[in-house]
Design an enzyme around this catalytic site. Structure first.
Site, PDB file in Angstrom:
ATOM      1  N   ASP A   1       0.859  -1.186   0.000  1.00  8.59           N
ATOM      2  CA  ASP A   1       0.000   0.000   0.000  1.00  8.59           C
ATOM      3  C   ASP A   1       0.890   1.229   0.000  1.00  8.59           C
ATOM      4  O   ASP A   1       1.701   1.432   0.920  1.00  8.59           O
ATOM      5  CB  ASP A   1      -0.914   0.001   1.224  1.00  8.59           C
ATOM      6  CG  ASP A   1      -1.786   1.245   1.281  1.00  8.59           C
ATOM      7  OD1 ASP A   1      -2.576   1.460   0.345  1.00  8.59           O
ATOM      8  OD2 ASP A   1      -1.662   2.013   2.253  1.00  8.59           O
TER       9      ASP A   1
ATOM     10  N   GLU B   1      -1.580  -1.447  -5.952  1.00 13.06           N
ATOM     11  CA  GLU B   1      -2.775  -0.777  -6.458  1.00 13.06           C
ATOM     12  C   GLU B   1      -2.469  -0.080  -7.774  1.00 13.06           C
ATOM     13  O   GLU B   1      -1.371   0.441  -7.974  1.00 13.06           O
ATOM     14  CB  GLU B   1      -3.278   0.258  -5.447  1.00 13.06           C
ATOM     15  CG  GLU B   1      -4.058  -0.313  -4.299  1.00 13.06           C
ATOM     16  CD  GLU B   1      -4.638   0.775  -3.418  1.00 13.06           C
ATOM     17  OE1 GLU B   1      -5.876   0.893  -3.341  1.00 13.06           O
ATOM     18  OE2 GLU B   1      -3.855   1.513  -2.805  1.00 13.06           O
TER      19      GLU B   1
ATOM     20  N   ASP C   1      -3.349   1.667   7.138  1.00  8.62           N
ATOM     21  CA  ASP C   1      -2.453   1.288   6.048  1.00  8.62           C
ATOM     22  C   ASP C   1      -2.168  -0.213   6.025  1.00  8.62           C
ATOM     23  O   ASP C   1      -2.135  -0.829   4.960  1.00  8.62           O
ATOM     24  CB  ASP C   1      -1.140   2.072   6.145  1.00  8.62           C
ATOM     25  CG  ASP C   1      -1.363   3.575   6.026  1.00  8.62           C
ATOM     26  OD1 ASP C   1      -2.321   3.961   5.332  1.00  8.62           O
ATOM     27  OD2 ASP C   1      -0.585   4.342   6.618  1.00  8.62           O
TER      28      ASP C   1
END
Length: 381
Positions: free
Chosen positions: A167, A251, A332
């Site tokens: 992340d 991502e 997170d």
């Protein structure tokens, strides 16, 4: 710095102990700094001018570069190509095999009597024969030469079957699904005061004066220092992640749109998310790793990685939250774990990850929908 241009198929490379490891032959650009003589610098400056003229007039030598520019434009990866400017365009020239001589570790360019004084910061691959040579002169006044040649990279197996979800963030540059948080060096912030001082000095100089040119060079040197430190850190970070894991899940962020947020643009640009992904992509390809990109609309921060429940809202100022099931989440770390789970689902099922969204044609989602009963009663955060 080394970059990837193209790659061929894998092969086998055997060590002295008769242990064979899969190897991959790739095209790598090895970049070095060099210090030209006054005559060489003048000749290169004339060459840069010719390259700019040829590109702008769309003649023979630069047609390939112009074609690439238009290809990137039509693929929506870049803006419409513009004319090269003498002040703002990157000063570089590419030499093919007939325009340079590489012999006994010395590189001599066309129309030059002496070889370039190159600082060989690392050796070229054994028996390397450069196919193209690119000479560039950056805004900080530094000269670089990049040699494109074949290199064999051994694809050493990762220890075990390591998998990790990643992340990207600002407070922490990266948060891993293992719970590890990698500190954001904030290279631009560290030099922000120095940069502001030299920029104020530049603004006071008269346009077109020699003092303004010197002040502009000072600004460019600080920018170059920031970029070099950021690039070095990302190289080391991506190398470590690829060596330790077989599958990496990230991502699919649209950095171009995210930097339109004036409050976060400077911090996002300093983090170098786009550069991080580019390095991760070619390194996973080099070493035979799996890189999975989860859809940008996947609600990784809102989902509970324990029970799968989804919160209705998750503002950026909420760094930890408690799910209905009683699990206390670090925002997170929880997002990284959800990214990993979604990526493994993509790998196993071969489907996209877009919960709660519908396609325009079928009206159905490309992934399984969440159980509506799982999100019932979740408090709004």
């Amino acid at each position: 710095m080394a970059g990837v241009r193209a790659a061929s198929g894998p092969g086998l490379a055997c060590t002295a102990g008769n242990v064979c490891a899969v190897a991959r032959t790739v095209k790598r650009a090895f970049k070095y700094r060099f210090y030209p003589t006054r005559e060489q610098a003048a000749e290169l400056a004339r060459t840069f001018g010719c390259v700019r003229l040829v590109y702008n007039m769309a003649l023979q030598q630069a047609l390939r570069h112009l074609q690439v520019a238009f290809t990137n434009f039509w693929a929506k990866r870049a803006r419409y190509p513009v004319f090269k400017s003498r002040k703002r365009s990157r000063r570089s020239a590419e030499y093919t095999t007939s325009a340079f001589r590489f012999r006994d570790g010395e590189l001599t360019l066309a129309k030059m009597l002496e070889p370039l004084e190159i600082v060989w910061s690392r050796p070229l691959p054994a028996g390397a024969s450069p196919s193209t040579v690119t000479v560039s002169h950056d805004a900080a006044g530094r000269w670089f030469v990049s040699l494109l040649c074949n290199d064999v990279i051994e694809q050493v197996p990762a220890p075990g079957t390591g998998v990790v979800g990643i992340d990207a963030g600002i407070d922490s540059l990266l948060t891993l699904s293992t719970g590890e948080k990698i500190t954001n060096p904030r290279h631009e912030r560290a030099d922000r005061q120095r940069l502001a001082r030299v920029q104020r000095n530049l603004a006071r100089k008269e346009k077109g004066s020699a003092n303004r040119a010197k002040a502009r060079l000072n600004v460019a040197r600080i920018h170059a220092r920031i970029a070099d430190r950021r690039r070095d850190h990302l190289h080391k970070l991506t190398t470590r992640l690829v060596r330790e894991n077989q599958t990496l899940v990230i991502e699919d962020l649209t950095v171009r749109n995210m930097v339109k947020n004036r409050s976060l643009a400077r911090a996002i640009s300093d983090a170098g998310w786009r550069q991080f992904r580019t390095m991760l992509e070619y390194r996973t390809d080099w070493h035979g790793r799996n890189l999975v990109a989860v859809d940008r609309w996947f609600p990784s921060s809102k989902l509970c990685s324990t029970c799968g429940a989804r919160a209705d809202r998750m503002p950026l100022n909420v760094r930890s939250w408690t799910c209905r099931c009683g699990t206390v989440h670090d925002r997170d770390v929880n997002a990284a774990r959800n990214i990993l789970a979604a990526g493994l689902a993509v790998t196993a099922c071969g489907d996209g990850v877009r919960p709660q969204r519908e396609t325009s044609r079928t009206g159905r989602s490309s992934a399984k929908q969440e159980n509506p009963r799982a999100t019932k009663g979740i408090p709004v955060l």
